[in-house]
Design an enzyme around this catalytic site. Structure first.
Site, PDB file in Angstrom:
ATOM      1  N   HIS A 171       0.956  -1.185  -0.236  1.00 44.95           N
ATOM      2  CA  HIS A 171       0.072   0.158  -0.235  1.00 44.95           C
ATOM      3  C   HIS A 171       0.508   1.622  -0.278  1.00 44.95           C
ATOM      4  O   HIS A 171       0.777   2.262  -0.719  1.00 44.95           O
ATOM      5  CB  HIS A 171      -1.302  -0.036   1.533  1.00 44.95           C
ATOM      6  CG  HIS A 171      -1.869   0.724   1.518  1.00 44.95           C
ATOM      7  ND1 HIS A 171      -3.112   1.098   0.654  1.00 44.95           N
ATOM      8  CD2 HIS A 171      -1.812   2.601   2.076  1.00 44.95           C
ATOM      9  CE1 HIS A 171      -3.626   2.042   0.760  1.00 44.95           C
ATOM     10  NE2 HIS A 171      -2.994   2.628   1.842  1.00 44.95           N
ATOM     11  N   GLU A 182      -2.361  -5.702  -3.748  1.00 38.14           N
ATOM     12  CA  GLU A 182      -2.612  -4.915  -2.614  1.00 38.14           C
ATOM     13  C   GLU A 182      -4.537  -5.840  -2.529  1.00 38.14           C
ATOM     14  O   GLU A 182      -4.463  -6.087  -1.492  1.00 38.14           O
ATOM     15  CB  GLU A 182      -3.122  -3.669  -2.534  1.00 38.14           C
ATOM     16  CG  GLU A 182      -3.035  -2.624  -1.586  1.00 38.14           C
ATOM     17  CD  GLU A 182      -3.120  -1.468  -2.147  1.00 38.14           C
ATOM     18  OE1 GLU A 182      -3.377  -0.485  -0.801  1.00 38.14           O
ATOM     19  OE2 GLU A 182      -3.044  -0.673  -3.118  1.00 38.14           O
ATOM     20  N   ASN A 191      24.961 -22.985  -4.751  1.00 40.13           N
ATOM     21  CA  ASN A 191      26.105 -24.527  -5.017  1.00 40.13           C
ATOM     22  C   ASN A 191      25.629 -25.428  -4.171  1.00 40.13           C
ATOM     23  O   ASN A 191      26.152 -26.137  -4.091  1.00 40.13           O
ATOM     24  CB  ASN A 191      27.625 -24.008  -4.731  1.00 40.13           C
ATOM     25  CG  ASN A 191      29.269 -24.355  -5.313  1.00 40.13           C
ATOM     26  OD1 ASN A 191      28.960 -26.253  -5.124  1.00 40.13           O
ATOM     27  ND2 ASN A 191      29.866 -24.416  -6.040  1.00 40.13           N
TER      28      ASN A 191
END
Lengths: 145, 653
Positions: free
Chosen positions: B46, B68, B387
């Site tokens: 918002h 929103e 990794n």
């Protein structure tokens, strides 16, 4: 960067008796010779070293070596032009710094082609002012690594 | 435009909100029904929407608005968030981040957001269907203290508090007008205390078809219903009286939720802070650096003059400046959490992509490091984490087959020790087969066969980081490790860090990184090399010694000395830094040697003389002089001249 009618202010300096110019907006200051520290293995041979410019470590290029003119030993006239490049501030060693002149863009003429060697791109053009012949430096080209 | 003043603030805060959404969405994924977390995400979306609209970044505003809406569905309807939902919202957050990055780089953050809008839209419509099912129930309201007081007092004055859920006809064109009319007719009977969605949203038609209000009135339910049904296009009305018990029943969980919110955001203690521009801090640091240089000069002068009063003053000044230095350094310190908190998102994504189940544990995220280091370690850490997930952790099936939990654990931890911070990335995966590693390195001609036989375990693992090794495509099957790890090592080493690996096949691997607390102020030994002065970081020095010419031996064209039972190579810095071979031209009876260490390798550096131990401010040589061999930076020493700092890591191979 310059419009047709633009006035240029040029810092005039001397290398081996010839006059050169750099746009004043690129020059941060003109220093007397400062102690230099050699940098071993520097990326270009014309790097004279680094200096302490009011607390900032600043690389210094010997412009005489860069442009391939004779480089006499430093003397009382030797100056370092501190210029602002794209990648930071850099010092340029010149034989002496003389003057400040105003020119308009229309006064700039092309470099005579006979001059065309590896340093050709380093210049923007020449200006005839009264009886003086001033070669304008293309700072960015000079500073490019 | 005046808005450029706010641009940096917008970017900084925008990034904070993105981070906040990421964190809370991850949290929410674990506890999908926790309203306060949804609200936290909602608030960020918002706020972002508002900021973007104010700055006229239209696409950003539209996208955050769509987000929103989704969150609103989650918040108001009792829809459970699905995994798909999270994927879409996370995608949207990523796009928001890209937009902010674009804005930071001078763009206007515009982007083709339609696919994302469509995705998000489907989520809200799922919400709608679900609503139909749950329509009979009242929506839970939570009341803050003030609202509760109002409700309590109204009850005392003979009013009855109601919760009224009104559903408009699906075909309603002017929803806001209907809301207005509903409020209007209710106004004759009592007072609206609270509305969900909030009144502003109702006025802007930011709701689907249903809204709920808290209402106090002296009228009966039937009267109210009748009044409301008189408003056209109202499809259904559900009214429930909130009893005292009701309020408190709702009030109590609310209290708990508030506590919840605090514990997961960690905002319990409110510290008074201000934001300071990093550039200003750097400026302060630069000024302080010059002060330190002058302090050194003053100390020397005082020493020469031997004046009691001056000496005492200088000593006091030194003490104060030491404290001052600590304070300034502290200001530059940031908790590693600033980097760490981008990892949960990444781990979630990578493990999803690879079909692995991964639990990421983070420890010691409050450990502090200099900002300049924090800025650099993000990418190499991402690499190490990837990794571990990619090559360390086995697929769930494989794990089960060897009696492991199907969910792999990757642990990222940071802790402090002495003048260093240690960061570790460990996993409980397959581990690394060091013999296979050696074999591959030999095939790749990175090490010779004889050499391979003498390697210690640690050295074998270090092979992972050798540059030839890592880039080669075909060796990725050595559990793939090594790809790009040389880059990781280089980045950490450029920060003065040391990387090491340990592993136990079948049980997992640990990558450890040792980092200095700060880069800016280091202790060096200044040394003389003819008329030049260089600094060697104390942290790299094991010992200094004066050796006799006769102690120097030659093996295979290499000068060596015996040092504490080891044969170590000698390196004449004249050769390296001045390109001169002093060994032939002059033969001194004694040599000043500095024994430096890198990992478990040693070397003796020969110089002309030691000047002394100094605390100096490490400065970079700048962009123009990047990557100068064996030079890591420079410093201004007492007399104002520049001394280069030697990177011993580059010298010891």
């Amino acid at each position: 960067m310059i419009t047709d009618t633009a006035q240029w202010k040029i810092v005039i300096f001397e290398l081996q008796g010839e006059e050169y110019g750099i746009e004043v907006s690129r020059v941060q200051s003109i220093e007397r010779m400062l102690p230099l520290t050699r940098v071993p293995g520097a990326p270009r041979p014309d790097i004279a070293g680094v200096m302490n410019l009011r607390g900032k470590i600043t690389p210094v290029i010997d412009l005489r070596l860069c442009l391939g003119v004779e480089a006499p030993p430093y003397d009382r006239q030797t100056r370092i032009l501190v210029v602002v490049g794209n990648d930071g501030v850099i010092g340029l060693i010149v034989d002496r710094a003389n003057d400040l002149v105003d020119i308009t863009e229309r006064e700039i003429e092309e470099i005579p082609t006979a001059h065309e060697d590896e340093t050709y791109g380093f210049f923007q053009g020449v200006v005839k002012k009264d009886d003086r012949m001033i070669t304008l430096l293309e700072t960015d080209q000079v500073l490019q690594r | 435009m005046a808005q450029s003043n706010y641009l940096q603030v917008f970017i900084d805060e925008g990034r904070e909100h993105v981070q906040n959404m990421n964190n809370h969405l991850l949290e929410l994924e674990k506890n999908p029904t926790t309203i306060p977390i949804i609200e936290e995400v909602f608030r960020s979306a918002h706020t972002l929407k508002g900021m973007a609209a104010a700055m006229e970044f239209q696409d950003l505003a539209t996208l955050t608005h769509a987000m929103e809406n989704v969150l609103d569905v989650l918040r108001n309807e009792t829809v459970r968030a699905t995994s798909k939902m999270f994927d879409h919202v996370f995608d949207a957050v990523d796009v928001v981040e890209e937009m902010i990055d674009d804005i930071a780089e001078g763009g206007n953050g515009s982007k083709d957001i339609d696919p994302y809008l469509v995705q998000l839209k489907t989520l809200t419509s799922v919400g709608e269907e679900e609503t139909a099912v749950t329509n009979g129930e009242t929506q839970s309201f939570s009341y803050d203290e003030f609202e509760q007081t109002v409700l309590d007092q109204s009850v005392e004055q003979g009013y009855i508090p109601y919760e009224i859920t009104i559903t408009l006809d699906e075909a309603t064109l002017l929803k806001a007008a209907r809301v207005h009319m509903a409020f209007n007719v209710l106004g004759d009977h009592g007072e609206v205390i609270k509305a969900s969605p909030p009144v502003e949203d109702l006025e802007e038609e930011n709701f689907e078809h249903t809204f709920t209000i808290a209402f106090i009135s002296k009228s009966r339910i039937e009267e109210l219903e009748e009044t409301l049904y008189n408003v056209s296009e109202i499809a259904s009305v559900h009214i429930e009286a909130i009893t005292d018990r009701h309020i408190h029943r709702k009030g109590t969980p609310q209290q708990e939720e508030v506590n919840d919110t605090e514990s997961f955001t960690g905002k319990k203690e409110t510290k008074r802070t201000i934001k300071v521009n990093v550039e200003r801090l750097d400026m302060l640091m630069n000024l302080f650096e010059e002060w330190i240089v002058d302090r050194g000069r003053l100390q020397r002068t005082a020493h020469e003059l031997q004046n009691q009063a001056l000496t005492e003053t200088v000593e006091r000044m030194s003490r104060i400046s030491t404290d001052l230095q600590a304070v300034i350094l502290n200001m530059r310190m940031m908790p590693v959490e600033n980097v760490f908190n981008r990892f949960p998102r990444m781990v979630r994504k990578v493990s999803k992509d690879l079909g692995k189940k991964i639990k990421l544990e983070i420890e010691g995220e409050k450990t502090e490091l200099d900002r300049s280091i924090i800025d650099e370690i993000g990418d190499p850490l991402v690499h190490l984490l990837r990794n571990s997930i990619d090559h360390g952790i086995e697929l769930p099936g494989d794990r089960m087959a060897i009696g492991k939990n199907d969910e792999g654990t990757v642990r990222l931890s940071a802790y402090h020790s002495g003048n260093h911070v240690y960061i570790q990335v460990s996993d409980d995966g397959a581990g690394i087969d060091k013999e296979k590693l050696v074999k591959k390195a030999m095939n790749q001609r990175i090490i010779a066969e004889e050499e391979a036989k003498t390697l210690t375990d640690a050295e074998k693992y270090q092979l992972l980081f050798s540059s030839g090794f890592s880039t080669a495509e075909e060796i990725t099957d050595v559990s793939g490790r090594g790809v790009g790890l040389d880059v990781v090592r280089r980045t950490f080493e450029s920060l003065g860090g040391v990387v090491s690996v340990n592993s136990e096949p079948g049980k997992g691997s640990v990558f450890s990184i040792q980092l200095p607390l700060t880069l800016s102020i280091i202790e060096v030994l200044l040394v003389q090399l003819e008329n030049e002065t260089y600094g060697i970081p104390i942290s790299a020095i094991t010992e200094t010694a004066i050796i006799s010419e006769t102690d120097i031996h030659k093996t295979h064209n290499q000068e060596v000395i015996e040092f504490r039972g080891n044969v170590i190579p000698l390196l004449f810095l004249h050769d390296v830094l001045q390109g001169k071979n002093v060994r032939n031209s002059q033969s001194e009876p004694f040599h000043s040697v500095i024994v430096v260490q890198k990992g478990d390798r040693y070397a003796g550096l020969v110089v002309d003389g030691f000047i002394g131990h100094h605390e100096v401010v490490l400065k970079s040589l700048g962009y123009f002089l990047q990557d100068v061999f064996a030079i890591s930076g420079a410093t201004v020493i007492g007399d104002g001249e520049v001394a280069l700092i030697i990177d011993t890591n580059a010298l010891v191979k």
